[in-house]
Design a protein around this motif. Structure first.
Motif, mmCIF file in Angstrom:
data_model
loop_
_atom_site.group_PDB
_atom_site.id
_atom_site.type_symbol
_atom_site.label_atom_id
_atom_site.label_comp_id
_atom_site.label_asym_id
_atom_site.label_seq_id
_atom_site.Cartn_x
_atom_site.Cartn_y
_atom_site.Cartn_z
ATOM 1 N N ILE A 17 0.856 -1.159 -0.111
ATOM 2 C CA ILE A 17 -0.006 -0.038 -0.057
ATOM 3 C C ILE A 17 0.913 1.415 -0.031
ATOM 4 O O ILE A 17 0.553 2.162 -0.754
ATOM 5 C CB ILE A 17 -1.075 -0.065 1.144
ATOM 6 N N VAL A 18 1.940 1.269 0.765
ATOM 7 C CA VAL A 18 2.693 2.491 1.116
ATOM 8 C C VAL A 18 3.360 2.955 -0.219
ATOM 9 O O VAL A 18 3.443 4.304 -0.428
ATOM 10 C CB VAL A 18 3.568 2.349 2.270
ATOM 11 N N GLN A 19 3.658 2.174 -1.289
ATOM 12 C CA GLN A 19 4.144 2.518 -2.449
ATOM 13 C C GLN A 19 3.274 3.476 -3.084
ATOM 14 O O GLN A 19 3.839 4.227 -4.116
ATOM 15 C CB GLN A 19 4.637 1.266 -3.276
ATOM 16 N N HIS A 20 1.963 3.275 -3.143
ATOM 17 C CA HIS A 20 1.059 3.974 -3.850
ATOM 18 C C HIS A 20 0.772 5.228 -3.143
ATOM 19 O O HIS A 20 0.074 6.182 -3.688
ATOM 20 C CB HIS A 20 -0.217 3.338 -3.987
ATOM 21 N N LEU A 21 1.276 5.647 -1.809
ATOM 22 C CA LEU A 21 0.757 6.674 -1.178
ATOM 23 C C LEU A 21 2.146 7.602 -0.909
ATOM 24 O O LEU A 21 1.899 8.696 -0.499
ATOM 25 C CB LEU A 21 0.273 6.270 0.159
ATOM 26 N N ARG A 22 3.355 7.069 -1.105
ATOM 27 C CA ARG A 22 4.501 8.149 -1.011
ATOM 28 C C ARG A 22 4.333 9.247 -1.809
ATOM 29 O O ARG A 22 4.673 10.244 -1.251
ATOM 30 C CB ARG A 22 5.713 7.282 -1.138
ATOM 31 N N ASP A 23 4.179 9.163 -3.197
ATOM 32 C CA ASP A 23 3.926 10.065 -3.981
ATOM 33 C C ASP A 23 2.810 10.469 -4.551
ATOM 34 O O ASP A 23 2.179 9.679 -4.966
ATOM 35 C CB ASP A 23 5.083 9.865 -5.126
ATOM 36 N N VAL A 24 2.481 11.744 -4.422
ATOM 37 C CA VAL A 24 0.976 12.435 -4.712
ATOM 38 C C VAL A 24 0.872 11.834 -6.436
ATOM 39 O O VAL A 24 0.014 11.735 -6.952
ATOM 40 C CB VAL A 24 0.434 13.427 -4.437
ATOM 41 N N LEU A 57 -0.525 9.137 7.999
ATOM 42 C CA LEU A 57 -1.544 10.583 8.170
ATOM 43 C C LEU A 57 -0.863 11.378 7.246
ATOM 44 O O LEU A 57 -1.851 12.085 6.445
ATOM 45 C CB LEU A 57 -1.828 11.019 9.279
ATOM 46 N N PRO A 58 0.488 11.874 7.264
ATOM 47 C CA PRO A 58 1.013 12.972 6.439
ATOM 48 C C PRO A 58 0.882 12.657 4.904
ATOM 49 O O PRO A 58 0.671 13.452 4.216
ATOM 50 C CB PRO A 58 2.089 12.826 6.922
ATOM 51 N N MET A 59 0.789 11.337 4.391
ATOM 52 C CA MET A 59 0.574 10.987 3.152
ATOM 53 C C MET A 59 -0.559 11.119 2.644
ATOM 54 O O MET A 59 -0.872 11.511 1.566
ATOM 55 C CB MET A 59 1.206 9.311 3.085
ATOM 56 N N LEU A 60 -1.591 10.848 3.656
ATOM 57 C CA LEU A 60 -3.071 10.987 3.198
ATOM 58 C C LEU A 60 -3.212 12.319 3.209
ATOM 59 O O LEU A 60 -4.149 12.884 2.341
ATOM 60 C CB LEU A 60 -3.841 10.562 4.469
ATOM 61 N N ALA A 61 -2.735 13.435 4.090
ATOM 62 C CA ALA A 61 -2.912 14.805 3.885
ATOM 63 C C ALA A 61 -2.452 15.269 2.715
ATOM 64 O O ALA A 61 -3.065 16.494 2.091
ATOM 65 C CB ALA A 61 -2.258 15.434 5.325
ATOM 66 N N ALA A 62 -1.485 14.866 2.167
ATOM 67 C CA ALA A 62 -0.784 15.546 0.920
ATOM 68 C C ALA A 62 -1.611 15.038 -0.325
ATOM 69 O O ALA A 62 -1.678 15.726 -1.333
ATOM 70 C CB ALA A 62 0.508 14.636 0.668
ATOM 71 N N HIS A 63 -2.431 13.976 -0.115
ATOM 72 C CA HIS A 63 -3.388 13.602 -1.541
ATOM 73 C C HIS A 63 -4.591 14.387 -1.247
ATOM 74 O O HIS A 63 -5.408 14.385 -2.279
ATOM 75 C CB HIS A 63 -3.804 11.954 -1.297
ATOM 76 N N LEU A 64 -4.974 15.241 -0.288
ATOM 77 C CA LEU A 64 -5.780 16.132 -0.176
ATOM 78 C C LEU A 64 -5.667 17.143 -1.627
ATOM 79 O O LEU A 64 -6.644 17.919 -2.006
ATOM 80 C CB LEU A 64 -6.051 16.870 0.934
ATOM 81 N N VAL A 71 -10.003 10.803 -5.740
ATOM 82 C CA VAL A 71 -8.978 10.492 -4.721
ATOM 83 C C VAL A 71 -8.729 11.727 -3.552
ATOM 84 O O VAL A 71 -8.598 11.179 -2.442
ATOM 85 C CB VAL A 71 -7.536 10.573 -5.561
ATOM 86 N N ALA A 72 -9.011 12.864 -4.040
ATOM 87 C CA ALA A 72 -9.142 13.913 -2.888
ATOM 88 C C ALA A 72 -10.292 13.636 -1.999
ATOM 89 O O ALA A 72 -9.946 14.015 -0.787
ATOM 90 C CB ALA A 72 -9.228 15.262 -3.517
ATOM 91 N N SER A 73 -11.379 13.310 -2.465
ATOM 92 C CA SER A 73 -12.312 12.909 -1.624
ATOM 93 C C SER A 73 -12.023 11.741 -0.650
ATOM 94 O O SER A 73 -12.432 11.872 0.490
ATOM 95 C CB SER A 73 -13.733 12.623 -2.708
ATOM 96 N N TYR A 74 -11.333 10.707 -1.329
ATOM 97 C CA TYR A 74 -11.151 9.585 -0.299
ATOM 98 C C TYR A 74 -10.056 10.017 0.484
ATOM 99 O O TYR A 74 -10.445 9.481 1.802
ATOM 100 C CB TYR A 74 -10.630 8.462 -1.289
ATOM 101 N N ALA A 75 -9.109 10.987 0.260
ATOM 102 C CA ALA A 75 -8.075 11.290 1.301
ATOM 103 C C ALA A 75 -8.944 12.248 2.388
ATOM 104 O O ALA A 75 -8.476 11.919 3.719
ATOM 105 C CB ALA A 75 -7.195 12.187 0.533
ATOM 106 N N ALA A 76 -9.762 13.052 2.016
ATOM 107 C CA ALA A 76 -10.506 13.516 3.118
ATOM 108 C C ALA A 76 -11.442 12.771 4.051
ATOM 109 O O ALA A 76 -11.370 12.996 5.198
ATOM 110 C CB ALA A 76 -11.571 14.524 2.401
ATOM 111 N N ILE A 77 -11.891 11.590 3.498
ATOM 112 C CA ILE A 77 -12.881 10.714 4.229
ATOM 113 C C ILE A 77 -11.574 10.173 5.155
ATOM 114 O O ILE A 77 -12.059 9.895 6.491
ATOM 115 C CB ILE A 77 -13.509 9.718 3.297
#
Length: 336
Positions: A17-24, A57-64, A71-77
């Protein structure tokens, strides 16, 4: 969610999972991979260890700030769900944990909302506004340094969506965010109340003049909250004095949804300036509201809540002349 003890959800996060979240900017050709990776964190948030969630959490925050709205909506959720997550009765992320991420998260969300070209488009994504509300609630008094900028953005959004309210849930979270921001900002700095009133009063007056019915209950609740911050020794501010006569008009009280918020607002008026109201002849119209409320079986409890504030905060000498009619009304109501 319950998982098989043989499935290591933390290891799966670290390896898949993390490999898909490291880079927006990754997975640009397949944003569904981003959305699924974020959904994994949301689904298994109760099973993932704290250190994994702190990493996420910081990776999810970046995807906002992601260009894809889904994707932005999923990150907000995901951000919103993590900020309410508890372990052993305590929030997993304390205000101190949220503080360094609050500014970039709010900036990303407001940047996405700024892209809207109409009030309807602005209000269509309730998940973003719910995330704003949760960030403010999670940061608590640590939100104070960000409060002026956040207030300006939220006020601008309110002014825009008031032109054509279209999404009740978005509006609800917007007012909740404003109320939370006022609550924690004024708790940390009592002087912040002046900025909130100066920013919000013109918008509130416009909403009242345009008769935006959907926003009335929220508006009255926030006015009550702001007025309660003032000290009784200072009396009622002029802006609130000029606002009182319109608040007592029967048309506002005819809407059932307005009544709880209006009663709460009148309680704040009495708490801060009951003596002032009595000396200027404003107590009689408030007693008229009490009489109207107790005449209705659906609203009599609101009437007695208002009466409690009247008797608690009004000086005895000013109240003495009204005691007989008040008791008569109460006894008549008991007999009916």
């Amino acid at each position: 969610t319950r998982v098989n003890s043989l499935v290591d959800v933390a290891d799966f996060f670290n390896t898949q999972i993390v490999q898909h979240l490291r880079d927006v900017g990754s997975d640009a050709a397949a944003p569904v991979l981003k959305a699924d990776a974020i959904k994994y964190v949301v689904t298994f948030r109760s099973q993932l260890p704290r250190e994994v969630l702190v990493q996420a959490l910081p990776m999810l925050a970046a995807h906002l700030a992601h260009s894809d709205a889904v994707v932005a909506s999923y990150a907000a959720i995901a951000v919103e769900r993590l900020l309410v997550l508890k372990r052993d009765g305590l929030l997993l992320f304390a205000p101190a944990d949220v503080e360094p991420l609050a500014q970039p998260m709010l900036a990303h969300i407001f940047a996405v909302l700024d892209r809207a070209d109409s009030p309807q488009r602005l209000a269509e994504n309730e998940y973003l506004m719910k995330a704003v509300m949760r960030i403010v609630l999670a940061a608590r008094t640590n939100i104070l340094p960000l409060a002026p900028a956040a207030l300006a953005k939220l006020a601008a959004i309110l002014a825009e969506v008031a032109k054509n309210p279209s999404n009740p849930r978005f509006s609800h979270f917007l007012f909740e965010a404003l109320a939370a921001l006022a609550r924690f900002s004024c708790a940390a700095d009592s002087n912040a109340i002046a900025q909130f009133e100066a920013t919000l009063f013109p918008i509130f007056q416009s909403i009242l003049q345009d008769d935006v019915l959907e926003f009335m209950p929220y508006l009255f609740q926030i006015l009550a909250q702001l007025l309660s911050v003032h000290h009784a020794a200072g009396g009622l501010p002029d802006a609130y004095i000029s606002l009182l006569p319109p608040l007592l008009q029967p048309t506002l009280w005819a809407a059932q949804a307005n009544i709880p918020a209006l009663v709460r607002l009148l309680q704040s008026y009495l708490q801060i300036g009951a003596a002032q109201l009595a000396s200027t002849g404003q107590l009689q119209p408030i007693l008229g509201v009490f009489q109207r409320l107790i005449a209705s079986r659906a609203n009599d409890h609101h009437g007695f809540a208002l009466l409690l504030a009247i008797t608690q905060f009004t000086p005895p000498d000013a109240l003495a002349q009204f005691l007989k009619p008040i008791l008569t009304l109460c006894l008549t109501r008991l007999q009916s």
